[in-house]
Design a protein around this motif. Structure first.
Motif, PDB file in Angstrom:
ATOM      1  N   UNK A 296      33.815  56.466  43.354  1.00 25.23           N
ATOM      2  CA  UNK A 296      35.116  55.809  43.244  1.00 25.23           C
ATOM      3  C   UNK A 296      35.801  56.127  41.921  1.00 25.23           C
ATOM      4  N   UNK A 297      35.028  56.608  40.934  1.00 27.90           N
ATOM      5  CA  UNK A 297      35.607  56.931  39.625  1.00 27.90           C
ATOM      6  C   UNK A 297      35.307  58.358  39.170  1.00 27.90           C
ATOM      7  N   UNK A 298      34.170  58.894  39.603  1.00 28.48           N
ATOM      8  CA  UNK A 298      33.738  60.198  39.104  1.00 28.48           C
ATOM      9  C   UNK A 298      34.398  61.307  39.920  1.00 28.48           C
ATOM     10  N   UNK A 299      35.564  61.695  39.480  1.00 23.12           N
ATOM     11  CA  UNK A 299      36.275  62.787  40.124  1.00 23.12           C
ATOM     12  C   UNK A 299      36.655  63.831  39.106  1.00 23.12           C
ATOM     13  N   UNK A 300      37.495  64.757  39.514  1.00 24.34           N
ATOM     14  CA  UNK A 300      37.937  65.803  38.598  1.00 24.34           C
ATOM     15  C   UNK A 300      38.722  65.210  37.434  1.00 24.34           C
ATOM     16  N   UNK A 301      39.428  64.099  37.670  1.00 26.31           N
ATOM     17  CA  UNK A 301      40.140  63.448  36.581  1.00 26.31           C
ATOM     18  C   UNK A 301      39.180  62.919  35.535  1.00 26.31           C
ATOM     19  N   UNK A 302      38.064  62.324  35.966  1.00 29.23           N
ATOM     20  CA  UNK A 302      37.029  61.807  35.073  1.00 29.23           C
ATOM     21  C   UNK A 302      36.454  62.947  34.232  1.00 29.23           C
ATOM     22  N   UNK A 303      36.129  64.057  34.873  1.00 31.40           N
ATOM     23  CA  UNK A 303      35.480  65.177  34.181  1.00 31.40           C
ATOM     24  C   UNK A 303      36.464  65.925  33.287  1.00 31.40           C
ATOM     25  N   UNK A 304      37.524  66.438  33.890  1.00 29.85           N
ATOM     26  CA  UNK A 304      38.471  67.255  33.130  1.00 29.85           C
ATOM     27  C   UNK A 304      39.304  66.402  32.187  1.00 29.85           C
ATOM     28  N   UNK A 305      39.583  65.160  32.569  1.00 30.07           N
ATOM     29  CA  UNK A 305      40.315  64.270  31.681  1.00 30.07           C
ATOM     30  C   UNK A 305      39.525  63.963  30.425  1.00 30.07           C
ATOM     31  N   UNK A 306      38.225  63.694  30.583  1.00 33.27           N
ATOM     32  CA  UNK A 306      37.371  63.460  29.422  1.00 33.27           C
ATOM     33  C   UNK A 306      37.307  64.708  28.548  1.00 33.27           C
ATOM     34  N   UNK A 307      37.120  65.857  29.189  1.00 31.61           N
ATOM     35  CA  UNK A 307      37.067  67.110  28.431  1.00 31.61           C
ATOM     36  C   UNK A 307      38.371  67.372  27.690  1.00 31.61           C
ATOM     37  N   UNK A 308      39.479  67.095  28.334  1.00 31.27           N
ATOM     38  CA  UNK A 308      40.782  67.280  27.714  1.00 31.27           C
ATOM     39  C   UNK A 308      40.926  66.407  26.479  1.00 31.27           C
ATOM     40  N   UNK A 309      40.506  65.139  26.588  1.00 30.07           N
ATOM     41  CA  UNK A 309      40.596  64.226  25.465  1.00 30.07           C
ATOM     42  C   UNK A 309      39.653  64.629  24.333  1.00 30.07           C
ATOM     43  N   UNK A 310      38.421  64.990  24.669  1.00 31.08           N
ATOM     44  CA  UNK A 310      37.435  65.364  23.649  1.00 31.08           C
ATOM     45  C   UNK A 310      37.883  66.619  22.908  1.00 31.08           C
TER      46      UNK A 310
ATOM     47  N   UNK B  48      47.158  53.067  42.888  1.00 28.51           N
ATOM     48  CA  UNK B  48      46.310  54.102  43.472  1.00 28.51           C
ATOM     49  C   UNK B  48      47.071  55.401  43.740  1.00 28.51           C
ATOM     50  N   UNK B  49      48.383  55.328  43.833  1.00 28.87           N
ATOM     51  CA  UNK B  49      49.169  56.557  43.961  1.00 28.87           C
ATOM     52  C   UNK B  49      48.917  57.455  42.754  1.00 28.87           C
ATOM     53  N   UNK B  50      48.939  56.842  41.565  1.00 23.10           N
ATOM     54  CA  UNK B  50      48.707  57.614  40.353  1.00 23.10           C
ATOM     55  C   UNK B  50      47.300  58.176  40.273  1.00 23.10           C
ATOM     56  N   UNK B  51      46.304  57.401  40.714  1.00 29.35           N
ATOM     57  CA  UNK B  51      44.922  57.863  40.639  1.00 29.35           C
ATOM     58  C   UNK B  51      44.703  59.043  41.599  1.00 29.35           C
ATOM     59  N   UNK B  52      45.300  58.956  42.781  1.00 30.83           N
ATOM     60  CA  UNK B  52      45.211  60.083  43.708  1.00 30.83           C
ATOM     61  C   UNK B  52      45.898  61.315  43.157  1.00 30.83           C
ATOM     62  N   UNK B  53      47.036  61.107  42.510  1.00 29.30           N
ATOM     63  CA  UNK B  53      47.784  62.231  41.939  1.00 29.30           C
ATOM     64  C   UNK B  53      46.977  62.938  40.864  1.00 29.30           C
ATOM     65  N   UNK B  54      46.219  62.172  40.088  1.00 29.83           N
ATOM     66  CA  UNK B  54      45.432  62.755  39.004  1.00 29.83           C
ATOM     67  C   UNK B  54      44.403  63.748  39.543  1.00 29.83           C
ATOM     68  N   UNK B  55      43.819  63.440  40.702  1.00 30.36           N
ATOM     69  CA  UNK B  55      42.843  64.370  41.276  1.00 30.36           C
ATOM     70  C   UNK B  55      43.496  65.711  41.612  1.00 30.36           C
ATOM     71  N   UNK B  56      44.713  65.644  42.111  1.00 34.39           N
ATOM     72  CA  UNK B  56      45.423  66.874  42.455  1.00 34.39           C
ATOM     73  C   UNK B  56      45.797  67.640  41.184  1.00 34.39           C
TER      74      UNK B  56
END
Length: 436
Positions: free
Chosen positions: A22-36, A95-103
């Protein structure tokens, strides 16, 4: 649309897997990497906050598992249809925004192969729609495989970069960095994310499907621990890649991990290179489809329509198109996630707190007070969300998420307190009229 006890078929492994997905998606991975890659170790804060929120969700597992209904129905049954509609729409909007983040995250991956951005996003959106229509039990097996593949690839990349030994120190070193974080990070990212998970219907739908309350509670705790551990995988990989100096200086931060995996696999033309890069896109299927599924449930619930195939397909298509529209607008991955989270939290948390105090017979709240607090908070938080996305130069504190929280929670709190004072001062008979 109420769950029934006959639908409670998920075991501990399935509940844990689904809560992680429910949370571990591409946004979680690439978003964390982007921030780090941009701000250093503190960039892991969002991912860690997600794990802490999942652990804290165990505190509400009994309430959700026993009451079964989603949060908009729980509060709507007590405070009226306006509250049900308002909370349902705010949940759906977030949830619209969360879905958009995956794309958006997948678009960062496709930069490696120079695929056209818009058709690629459309193809990913279509895949999310199809998986969203799968039964939850079948989806849990699919998500389990995708999670294992992705985690295995990231761990393999760390080994190849001789960075796996840095994984434990990265976790240990994060604590002093987190303690010295700015109020913007602690309140806007950590606070909003943790409290959001407690009222996040992406998670609640799996908590209530557990075979027993014990499984539900332990599923929350285990998923949170797994998410905290997973938060430092992309972080350590970024540090290892920076130490090895294998990425070009002008590479976008969100594309760093895709570039590294492509490099380790000797290019997308090689089987390993294609598999490594594909493993980053796969978690988006789990989280993105989960988001669309709960959005469809919300719309079916709010419109009081039967869950027939045409209705499910129609709402699934609508939700997918809206997420695609936000994705095409673009934005920073974690920033976009936190802004949508903050908007939902700022509108819903005060009415939900009032509900907990009310059912616990601590403090009674009238229907009109909760309705006004929700309506005021929702309008204010959506206004802040609009500023954060379309007019970032106008936000306060140099932080869109803090602006949203200040507007939504501040205005809602004023109305909630004022309503309580009015109820205390009005004659008893008038108070009964207000409470309906």
């Amino acid at each position: 649309m109420t769950q029934t006890t006959e639908q409670r078929s998920l075991g501990l492994l399935a509940v844990t897997t689904l809560l992680v997905s429910a949370h571990y998606g591409s946004g979680f991975i690439l978003g964390t990497a982007e921030q780090v890659a941009t701000v250093g170790a503190i960039g892991s804060l969002y991912a860690v906050a997600v794990g802490l929120g999942s652990i804290a969700l165990a505190l509400l597992a009994r309430l959700y598992w026993q009451r079964i209904d989603p949060i908009w129905s729980l509060l709507g049954d007590r405070y009226g249809p306006f509250v049900k509609l308002g909370i349902g729409l705010m949940s759906w909007t977030s949830l619209i925004g969360i879905g958009a983040v995956q794309i958006i995250a997948v678009a960062a991956i496709t930069q490696l192969v120079e695929l056209p951005r818009t058709p690629t996003m459309g193809a990913i959106a279509l895949a999310l729609s199809l998986i969203a229509l799968l039964p939850v039990e079948r989806a849990s097996w699919l998500f389990r495989g995708l999670l294992l593949l992705n985690v295995g690839v990231l761990c393999g990349a760390l080994v190849r970069l001789h960075g796996f030994g840095q994984y434990p120190p990265t976790i240990v070193d994060f604590m002093p960095v987190a303690v010295t974080a700015s109020p913007r990070d602690l309140i806007g990212i950590l606070g909003s994310t943790v409290f959001l998970v407690l009222v996040d219907m992406k998670c609640q739908q799996f908590v209530v499907r557990a075979r027993s309350l014990t499984i539900s509670v332990w599923g929350c705790i285990l998923s949170g621990l797994v998410l905290v551990l997973l938060a430092f995988l992309p972080t350590t990989l970024v540090f290892a890649a920076q130490k090895a100096q294998i990425a070009p200086a002008d590479l976008p931060a969100a594309s760093l991990i895709p570039y590294v995996l492509n490099w380790l696999g000797q290019g997308l033309g090689q089987p390993w290179g294609a598999l490594f890069v594909l493993s980053l896109a796969l978690p988006a299927l789990g989280l993105g489809s989960n988001v669309i599924r709960i959005q469809t449930k919300a719309l079916l619930d709010l419109t009081q329509r039967e869950a027939t195939p045409p209705n499910q397909w129609g709402f699934t298509l609508l939700n997918t198109l809206l997420a695609l529209g936000i994705a095409l607008h673009g934005g920073e991955i974690v920033g976009l996630i936190v802004c949508f989270y903050a908007a939902y939290l700022a509108a819903v948390w005060l009415p939900f707190t009032a509900y907990l105090l009310d059912v616990g017979q601590v403090v009674p709240f009238s229907r009109s007070t909760v309705q006004w607090a929700l309506g005021t908070g929702a309008i204010a938080s959506l206004s802040g969300l609009g500023l954060g996305i379309f007019a970032p130069s106008l936000v306060w504190f140099n932080s869109p998420e803090l602006t949203i929280l200040a507007l939504g929670l501040g205005s809602g709190a004023i109305v909630l307190v004022a309503g309580q004072l009015v109820d205390a001062l009005l004659p008893q008979g008038v108070q009964k009229d207000f409470k309906g």
